[in-house]
Design an enzyme around this catalytic site. Structure first.
Site, PDB file in Angstrom:
ATOM      1  N   LYS A  33       1.047  -1.191  -0.003  1.00 19.52           N
ATOM      2  CA  LYS A  33       0.054  -0.020   0.175  1.00 19.52           C
ATOM      3  C   LYS A  33       0.899   1.489   0.097  1.00 19.52           C
ATOM      4  O   LYS A  33       2.035   1.023   0.321  1.00 19.52           O
ATOM      5  CB  LYS A  33      -0.825   0.058   1.105  1.00 19.52           C
ATOM      6  CG  LYS A  33      -0.171   0.107   2.643  1.00 19.52           C
ATOM      7  CD  LYS A  33      -1.412  -0.033   3.609  1.00 19.52           C
ATOM      8  CE  LYS A  33      -0.561   0.048   4.955  1.00 19.52           C
ATOM      9  NZ  LYS A  33      -1.401   0.066   6.106  1.00 19.52           N
ATOM     10  N   TYR A 240      15.624  31.386   4.034  1.00 15.88           N
ATOM     11  CA  TYR A 240      14.724  32.133   4.403  1.00 15.88           C
ATOM     12  C   TYR A 240      15.362  32.437   5.801  1.00 15.88           C
ATOM     13  O   TYR A 240      15.447  31.629   6.555  1.00 15.88           O
ATOM     14  CB  TYR A 240      13.596  31.495   4.204  1.00 15.88           C
ATOM     15  CG  TYR A 240      13.055  31.464   2.802  1.00 15.88           C
ATOM     16  CD1 TYR A 240      12.630  32.568   2.534  1.00 15.88           C
ATOM     17  CD2 TYR A 240      13.048  30.121   2.474  1.00 15.88           C
ATOM     18  CE1 TYR A 240      11.988  32.176   1.068  1.00 15.88           C
ATOM     19  CE2 TYR A 240      12.352  29.915   1.100  1.00 15.88           C
ATOM     20  CZ  TYR A 240      12.010  31.337   0.565  1.00 15.88           C
ATOM     21  OH  TYR A 240      11.298  31.271  -0.749  1.00 15.88           O
TER      22      TYR A 240
END
Length: 331
Positions: A33, A240
Site C-alpha cells: 500500500k 529564508y
C-alpha cells in the site's frame, strides 16, 4: 534531478529472510500500500512475484488496478463498497453495515476486531455476518485481524492472539476452506514461528526496518543533485530568515530536494544530518536545501530512522511522504 535508488539485492535478501521465518514465500502477503511505503511498487512488486510471492495487499482499488493480473491474490484493505468491485480482487469487510453494498459475487476477508477497535466485526458477530454474506451472494474466503501492539512489550499482543485463535475455531465450523492472517512484520519477527494455518502480512520489514531483526537491509536511498555553489563569506547567511550564518568563509551548495518533494521541513533549528554526517544549513526551501559543498550528488538518507528520530516520528511517515514524482532507480 533528485532520485531514489532501490537496492534489489537487499530487497531479495529481506523477502528471503521473512519467507524462511514464515515457512515459504507462498505464506507471505506483501503489503504494498501507499506505493510500497514510498519505495516504488511498480519496481518492487515484480521482484516479489519472481521469488514466489503470490498474495499482496493494497490500500484501495485504484492501487489494485495498477497491479491487476500480476498476482493471483490481491487483498484491498480500505475499500468503500459501491458496487464497482472486481471479481479478481478480494475486499476486506471492515464494517458489517457495508455487507449489502458489495456487488454480488465479491470475494471478502472479514476483519475481526480482537482489541484494536479500529475496524472489523466482533467475535460474537462472526457467525451472523458470515451467514448474511452468503445470503447476499458474497464469497467469504478468509478472516484476519490486526495487532495493536505487536511491537509493544505488554500483554495486548497475546490477548489479541488468543482472541483470534477463538475466531479461527469458530470460522472452521463455518467453512473448511477459509484463509487466516493476523501477523504483521513485528508479530512474525517477534514470534518463534508463524502458526501453521496462517499467512503473514509483511509491510515495512520487507524494506529493511524492524526492531526485531538486525539482519534486514535497507532498500531505499534518497539522493539530491547540485543546483548551485558559492562561497558563503563570514557573517553571511543562507536561506529564508537567515537562520544559519557563517562563522568563517565556507563553500556551500544548494541541492534539488525540498519539502514539496515530501521531506519534512527543516526549520534550521538543531542538527539534521545527511547520510555522510554533514548538516543541513539554514531552513529548507520548498524545492531545495543547502549544506557544505559535497559535490554534484549527495545521499540525503539511506536510513529513514535518522530523520524520523530528528522529527520525533516513525520511519513510516518519513518514507510514505516521499513524492511519487521522484524517479526510482532499481540497482
Amino acid at each position: 534531478m533528485a532520485f531514489i535508488r532501490l537496492d534489489q539485492k537487499a530487497y531479495e535478501h529481506n523477502l528471503t529472510l521473512l519467507a524462511k521465518k514464515a515457512g515459504g514465500f507462498h505464506r507471505l502477503i506483501c503489503v504494498f500500500k501507499n506505493n510500497a511505503y514510498g519505495h516504488g511498487v511498480k519496481l518492487l512488486a515484480p521482484i516479489a512475484k519472481s521469488l514466489g510471492v503470490n498474495f499482496i495487499a493494497l490500500k484501495n482499488q485504484q492501487e489494485a488496478l495498477e497491479l491487476q493480473g500480476l498476482f493471483p491474490h490481491i487483498l484491498i484493505l480500505s475499500h468503500r463498497p459501491n458496487g464497482d468491485e472486481k471479481t479478481d480482487f478480494i475486499y476486506a469487510l471492515n464494517d458489517k453495515e457495508d455487507l449489502h453494498k458489495f456487488k454480488k459475487g465479491t470475494s471478502l476477508h472479514l476483519a475481526i476486531d480482537t482489541g484494536m477497535h479500529r475496524n472489523g466485526i466482533s467475535l460474537d458477530e462472526l457467525e451472523e455476518v458470515y451467514q448474511n454474506a452468503c445470503d447476499l451472494g458474497l464469497k467469504v474466503e478468509g478472516i484476519f485481524t490486526h495487532f495493536a501492539g505487536a511491537d509493544e512489550y505488554d500483554s495486548s499482543f497475546f490477548v489479541q492472539k488468543q482472541k483470534f485463535q477463538l475466531a479461527k475455531e469458530k470460522a472452521r465450523k463455518l467453512s473448511s476452506n477459509l484463509l487466516f492472517h493476523s501477523h504483521n512484520s513485528a508479530a512474525l519477527l517477534r514470534c518463534e514461528s508463524l502458526d501453521e494455518d496462517e499467512l503473514c502480512r509483511v509491510g515495512l520489514a520487507q524494506f529493511g526496518y524492524s526492531e526485531y531483526n538486525t539482519n534486514l537491509q535497507k532498500v531505499l536511498s534518497l539522493y539530491a543533485q547540485k543546483l548551485s555553489s558559492r562561497v558563503l563569506q563570514k557573517g553571511q547567511s543562507v536561506g529564508y530568515g537567515g537562520r544559519f550564518s557563517a562563522s568563517k568563509d565556507i563553500a556551500i551548495s544548494t541541492y534539488d530536494l525540498g519539502y514539496a518533494d515530501g521531506l519534512f521541513r527543516f526549520d534550521g533549528t538543531g542538527e539534521l544530518k545527511l547520510a555522510n554526517g554533514e548538516k543541513l544549513l539554514g531552513r529548507m526551501s520548498m524545492d531545495s536545501f543547502s549544506c557544505r559543498d559535497l559535490g554534484d550528488e549527495v545521499c540525503v538518507f539511506n536510513d529513514a530512522r535518522v530523520w524520523a528520530n530528528f522529527f520525533h516520528t516513525i520511519e513510516y511517515e518519513i518514507l510514505v511522504k516521499l513524492s511519487p514524482l521522484i524517479p526510482r532507480i532499481l540497482c
